[in-house]
Each structure stands twice: as structure tokens, then as C-alpha cells.
Design a protein around this motif. Structure first.
Motif, PDB file in Angstrom:
ATOM      1  N   LEU A 288       0.869  -1.245   0.052  1.00 17.11           N
ATOM      2  CA  LEU A 288      -0.149  -0.098   0.054  1.00 17.11           C
ATOM      3  C   LEU A 288       0.907   1.166   0.125  1.00 17.11           C
ATOM      4  N   ALA A 289       2.204   1.387   0.205  1.00 21.26           N
ATOM      5  CA  ALA A 289       2.885   2.391   0.636  1.00 21.26           C
ATOM      6  C   ALA A 289       2.796   3.395  -0.654  1.00 21.26           C
ATOM      7  N   GLN A 290       2.745   2.929  -1.942  1.00 21.71           N
ATOM      8  CA  GLN A 290       2.959   3.699  -3.027  1.00 21.71           C
ATOM      9  C   GLN A 290       1.570   4.373  -3.341  1.00 21.71           C
ATOM     10  N   PHE A 291       0.362   4.107  -2.783  1.00 21.46           N
ATOM     11  CA  PHE A 291      -0.863   4.187  -2.850  1.00 21.46           C
ATOM     12  C   PHE A 291      -1.426   5.144  -2.020  1.00 21.46           C
ATOM     13  N   MET A 292      -1.082   5.405  -0.722  1.00 23.54           N
ATOM     14  CA  MET A 292      -1.753   6.090   0.363  1.00 23.54           C
ATOM     15  C   MET A 292      -1.504   7.505   0.127  1.00 23.54           C
ATOM     16  N   GLY A 293      -2.648   8.351   0.405  1.00 21.15           N
ATOM     17  CA  GLY A 293      -2.440   9.868   0.249  1.00 21.15           C
ATOM     18  C   GLY A 293      -3.425  10.524   0.947  1.00 21.15           C
ATOM     19  N   ASP A 294      -3.640  11.725   0.626  1.00 24.82           N
ATOM     20  CA  ASP A 294      -4.486  12.612   1.338  1.00 24.82           C
ATOM     21  C   ASP A 294      -6.091  12.505   0.847  1.00 24.82           C
ATOM     22  N   ALA A 295      -6.175  12.007  -0.391  1.00 26.04           N
ATOM     23  CA  ALA A 295      -7.476  11.977  -1.097  1.00 26.04           C
ATOM     24  C   ALA A 295      -8.170  10.559  -0.810  1.00 26.04           C
TER      25      ALA A 295
ATOM     26  N   ILE B   2       1.571  -3.587   4.492  1.00 28.26           N
ATOM     27  CA  ILE B   2       1.113  -2.363   5.168  1.00 28.26           C
ATOM     28  C   ILE B   2       2.262  -1.673   5.620  1.00 28.26           C
ATOM     29  N   PRO B   3       2.606  -0.497   5.138  1.00 28.27           N
ATOM     30  CA  PRO B   3       3.734   0.367   5.375  1.00 28.27           C
ATOM     31  C   PRO B   3       3.585   1.048   6.967  1.00 28.27           C
ATOM     32  N   THR B   4       4.465   0.667   7.724  1.00 25.34           N
ATOM     33  CA  THR B   4       4.170   0.881   9.281  1.00 25.34           C
ATOM     34  C   THR B   4       4.239   2.207   9.784  1.00 25.34           C
ATOM     35  N   TRP B   5       5.289   2.936   8.566  1.00 24.09           N
ATOM     36  CA  TRP B   5       5.243   4.571   9.102  1.00 24.09           C
ATOM     37  C   TRP B   5       4.335   5.317   8.711  1.00 24.09           C
ATOM     38  N   ASP B   6       3.233   4.953   7.831  1.00 23.01           N
ATOM     39  CA  ASP B   6       2.038   5.707   7.559  1.00 23.01           C
ATOM     40  C   ASP B   6       0.733   5.478   8.607  1.00 23.01           C
ATOM     41  N   ALA B   7       0.524   6.587   9.483  1.00 25.62           N
ATOM     42  CA  ALA B   7      -0.484   6.687  10.182  1.00 25.62           C
ATOM     43  C   ALA B   7      -1.849   6.241   9.715  1.00 25.62           C
ATOM     44  N   ARG B   8      -1.861   6.677   8.583  1.00 29.34           N
ATOM     45  CA  ARG B   8      -3.129   6.063   7.907  1.00 29.34           C
ATOM     46  C   ARG B   8      -3.597   5.034   7.918  1.00 29.34           C
ATOM     47  N   CYS B   9      -2.481   3.939   7.910  1.00 29.03           N
ATOM     48  CA  CYS B   9      -2.699   2.523   7.945  1.00 29.03           C
ATOM     49  C   CYS B   9      -2.623   1.725   9.308  1.00 29.03           C
ATOM     50  N   ILE B  10      -1.544   2.147   9.983  1.00 28.68           N
ATOM     51  CA  ILE B  10      -1.579   1.679  11.408  1.00 28.68           C
ATOM     52  C   ILE B  10      -0.776   2.472  12.385  1.00 28.68           C
ATOM     53  N   ASP B  11      -1.127   2.187  13.473  1.00 25.20           N
ATOM     54  CA  ASP B  11      -0.402   2.837  14.948  1.00 25.20           C
ATOM     55  C   ASP B  11       0.537   1.623  15.191  1.00 25.20           C
ATOM     56  N   LEU B  12       1.769   1.873  14.829  1.00 24.86           N
ATOM     57  CA  LEU B  12       2.654   0.764  15.092  1.00 24.86           C
ATOM     58  C   LEU B  12       2.816   0.570  16.669  1.00 24.86           C
TER      59      LEU B  12
ATOM     60  N   ILE C 160      -3.990  -9.082   5.683  1.00 23.46           N
ATOM     61  CA  ILE C 160      -2.895  -8.305   5.895  1.00 23.46           C
ATOM     62  C   ILE C 160      -1.746  -9.527   5.586  1.00 23.46           C
ATOM     63  N   THR C 161      -0.773  -9.242   4.538  1.00 25.25           N
ATOM     64  CA  THR C 161       0.277 -10.190   4.154  1.00 25.25           C
ATOM     65  C   THR C 161       1.245 -10.122   5.103  1.00 25.25           C
ATOM     66  N   GLU C 162       1.753  -8.687   5.154  1.00 25.97           N
ATOM     67  CA  GLU C 162       3.050  -8.632   6.017  1.00 25.97           C
ATOM     68  C   GLU C 162       2.839  -7.039   6.388  1.00 25.97           C
ATOM     69  N   LEU C 163       3.714  -6.830   7.301  1.00 23.25           N
ATOM     70  CA  LEU C 163       4.206  -5.302   7.636  1.00 23.25           C
ATOM     71  C   LEU C 163       5.565  -5.271   7.169  1.00 23.25           C
ATOM     72  N   SER C 164       5.534  -3.752   6.649  1.00 24.68           N
ATOM     73  CA  SER C 164       6.694  -3.094   6.333  1.00 24.68           C
ATOM     74  C   SER C 164       7.478  -2.131   7.131  1.00 24.68           C
ATOM     75  N   THR C 165       8.782  -2.362   7.463  1.00 25.70           N
ATOM     76  CA  THR C 165       9.381  -1.498   8.318  1.00 25.70           C
ATOM     77  C   THR C 165      10.928  -0.909   7.321  1.00 25.70           C
ATOM     78  N   HIS C 166      10.370  -0.985   6.019  1.00 26.11           N
ATOM     79  CA  HIS C 166      11.696  -0.512   4.917  1.00 26.11           C
ATOM     80  C   HIS C 166      12.254   1.040   5.407  1.00 26.11           C
ATOM     81  N   LEU C 167      11.524   1.935   5.664  1.00 26.75           N
ATOM     82  CA  LEU C 167      12.004   3.098   5.936  1.00 26.75           C
ATOM     83  C   LEU C 167      12.853   3.155   7.211  1.00 26.75           C
ATOM     84  N   GLN C 168      11.919   2.587   8.505  1.00 30.74           N
ATOM     85  CA  GLN C 168      12.939   2.316   9.656  1.00 30.74           C
ATOM     86  C   GLN C 168      14.121   1.731   9.836  1.00 30.74           C
ATOM     87  N   GLY C 169      14.085   0.647   8.935  1.00 27.39           N
ATOM     88  CA  GLY C 169      15.387  -0.429   8.779  1.00 27.39           C
ATOM     89  C   GLY C 169      16.415   0.574   8.170  1.00 27.39           C
TER      90      GLY C 169
END
Length: 354
Positions: free
Chosen positions: A13-20, A43-53, A77-86
Motif C-alpha cells: 500500500l505504500a505507493q498508494f496512500m495519500g490525502d484523498a 502495510i507500511p508501518t510508518w504511515d499513520a493512515r494505515c497503522i499505529d505501530l 494483511i500479508t506482512e508489515l513493512s519497516t523499510h524506512l525504519q530499517g
């Protein structure tokens, strides 16, 4: 790989989440993806629109709510992503300013505090993954040696070895934490990371004593852009491949530019990420190999394309993945022609009895 059946289609979902709407909430994004044909969302875990990690790591009730939200939308949910934090677990000072954007504003300009925050975030992801019943978590490993990728000026003896030793020292306690949670860390081997191909992954494995929780998120697009054999990679590292990003790419070198891209933007580079089916990746061969070796994780679209609109790429991606998934045969194709067998018959066929 454990020999089960591949799951999919999923989508990151990371590339799709936005303000609209519908991509401003997990509910809206999950419903849109389900309608497009996806069965799972990463789910991208850095995106508060998706999850409060932090809350997910603390509360089973909250994790159950997340699972229910996705289930009600028609996906899991397939997996969580911590790409940016990693990425922030190890940052060379040359990239400090650029990577500050991956951390909260109060940590900008404070690399030591930012690194400690990143480690805690990745560990929270492990706990949340366990609460969500997930087996693997995506991450970048970070980089200390990347500025020295090309050996000019000549690298001092021991420089690369020390970089990987330090990377191992930083990740070993994280990997031990993942072992306690029963979750794999799957590193996306990616340019810009010290782990960007098979050799560098092996260097890292040596630095963490072959830790069983250090595994691979397989994304062939990054290997196309490095002119690697992405099919042989599966043969070599199949036992460590625990996640799969289905992403296409093309590499068209010219007399003017090649792998390094000439500092050009994505549209003009010889190596470009493309929507599924628009690039050069042989997905038929990839899905065949993963099925042959018993990959039982998710096939997850990561949409990155320098030309096509993301929603068009997503709509095309689900049927593309579904069409490539293989239901493994339960019996041999020539069983109809077989006969009964026993030890005596076999010896007779070999001419060992008269």
C-alpha cells in the motif's frame, strides 16, 4: 521455503496512500484493492493512515481490529513493512540530511537518537507481526559502505569488512528479538543498501553467524537493473527467500548511458521500473521456480512505474499476478501409464533375477 502453496495476489500500500479518498484510510484503500482483485495488503508501518505501530505492538485488541477492518474490506494483511525504519538502523553521514525525512521531525539532525528510534520501531514491528499472526516482516538493512561502492579511490584494506561487521553488530540483537517473536526479517536487496545482491547478503550472513531470521524479500526488478541473473538467484538463495515483491523493470543500455544512469531521472534512465507486463522480467519463469521450490508466502505487487498511473497499474496487476500463479500438481502427468511396482519386479526389470 517450506513447500506449501503461494498466496496472492497481494499489494503493497505504500505507493498508494495519500490525502484523498479512498487512499486516505486503511479501510478505503483495502476496499479499493479488494475490488481490484487483490486478496491481501502489505502495510507500511510508518504511515499513520494505515497503522499505529506502537499501539499494535502493545494491544492485541487493536491488532484484532486491524485484521477485522481488512477482512471486512475483503482482504487480509500479508506482512508489515519497516523499510524506512530499517534504513535508519545504519546511515552513512553523507546521507544524514536526506534520510532525516524518514524519521519524526524532532529527531532531525540527531543521527544517534534517530538510530535508536529506528531500532525500536523495527522491534515493535516484530511484536505487532506476531500479534497479527504474520510470519515475516519487510525491511531495508541500511548502509555504511554504499558511498564506497565503486573502488575508486582505492578502498583501504578492511574498510568493507568493518562496515559489514558493524552492520552485523547493529542487526544481531534485532534478529534475536525477531527470533523471540517467531518472525523473519526479510531484507529487500536494493541499490542504496549495503545488502544489494547475493554476495553482499552473504557478507551480512557471515556477520550475523548465519542467523535463521535473516532472510530475503525477493524483488527481481532490482536485479534486472544490476544486470544480474535473477532466475539463478532463486536457485542459490531459495531457502532464504521468504517474501516476494512482484515488480517489473527494463534495462536498455545505450552508447551514452548504462547501469549508473548518468544522473538522469527515472524516465530517461536506461534502467527503469515499469508496471507489470510492461518491462522485461520473465515472471513465468520466476513463478515456476518459486512453485518448484515450494515458496508458500505472498506474491505482492509493488507498483513503481515511471510512466503509468498507479491506479491503472494496480488494476492490471491483480489479474497479472493471478494468471501467473501455479496450482501445483498433486500427481505426475504420466501416472496414467504407470504400473504396479514392488522390489521383486524392480529387480527383474534390472535383470537381477532369472
Amino acid at each position: 521455503m517450506t513447500g506449501g502453496a503461494m498466496k496472492g495476489p497481494g499489494v503493497f500500500l505504500a505507493q498508494f496512500m495519500g490525502d484523498a479518498a479512498p487512499f486516505d484510510t486503511l479501510t478505503g484503500a483495502a476496499k479499493w484493492m479488494a475490488d481490484a482483485g487483490y486478496r491481501g495488503v502489505q502495510i507500511p508501518t510508518w504511515d499513520a493512515r494505515c497503522i499505529d505501530l506502537a499501539r499494535a505492538a502493545e494491544s492485541q485488541d487493536y491488532c484484532d481490529e486491524l485484521t477485522g477492518t481488512c477482512r471486512d474490506a475483503g482482504v487480509e494483511i500479508t506482512e508489515l513493512s519497516t523499510h524506512l525504519q530499517g534504513q535508519l538502523v545504519a546511515v552513512h553521514p553523507a546521507y544524514d540530511t536526506a534520510f532525516d525525512a524518514f524519521a519524526p521531525s524532532e529527531l532531525h539532525g540527531k543521527p544517534d537518537e534517530r538510530q535508536r528510534w529506528a531500532v525500536e520501531q523495527v522491534k515493535l514491528g516484530a511484536i505487532a507481526s506476531r500479534r497479527l499472526g504474520l510470519k515475516a516482516q519487510a525491511a531495508f538493512p541500511g548502509a555504511l559502505a554504499w558511498p564506497f561502492l565503486y573502488p575508486w579511490p582505492q578502498r583501504p584494506a578492511g574498510l568493507v569488512e568493518e562496515a559489514f561487521a558493524e552492520l552485523g553488530r547493529r542487526w544481531r540483537p534485532i534478529l534475536d528479538h525477531f527470533e523471540e517473536q517467531g518472525v523473519d526479517v526479510c531484507f529487500e536487496l536494493h541499490p542504496g543498501e549495503d545488502l544489494h545482491d547475493g554476495i553482499t547478503f552473504e557478507r551480512f550472513l557471515d556477520a550475523v553467524d548465519g542467523h535463521p531470521r535473516a532472510n530475503i524479500l525477493y524483488d527481481p526488478s532490482h536485479f534486472v537493473l544490476q544486470a544480474m541473473d535473477y532466475l539463478e538467484f532463486i536457485d542459490i538463495y531459495r531457502d532464504r527467500i521468504r517474501m516476494f515483491h512482484v515488480k517489473d523493470a527494463e534495462f536498455n543500455p545505450t552508447g551514452r548511458s548504462g547501469v549508473y544512469g548518468g544522473f538522469q531521472n527515472w524516465v530517461d534512465r536506461p534502467g527503469r521500473f515499469r508496471s507489470l507486463g510492461d518491462g522485461q522480467v520473465d515472471f513465468g519463469a520466476i513463478f515456476s521456480k518459486l512453485t518448484q521450490y515450494g515458496y508458500d508466502g505472498w506474491a505482492v505487487l509493488e507498483w513503481e512505474c515511471c510512466l503509468k498511473h498507479p491506479e491503472d497499474g494496480a488494476r492490471e496487476g491483480a489479474p497479472f499476478i493471478a494468471a501467473h500463479m501455479i496450482r501445483r500438481a498433486e500427481r505426475a502427468f504420466d501416472d496414467f501409464a504407470g504400473g504396479d511396482s514392488d522390489a521383486q519386479t524392480n529387480r527383474k526389470l534390472l535383470g537381477l533375477t532369472r
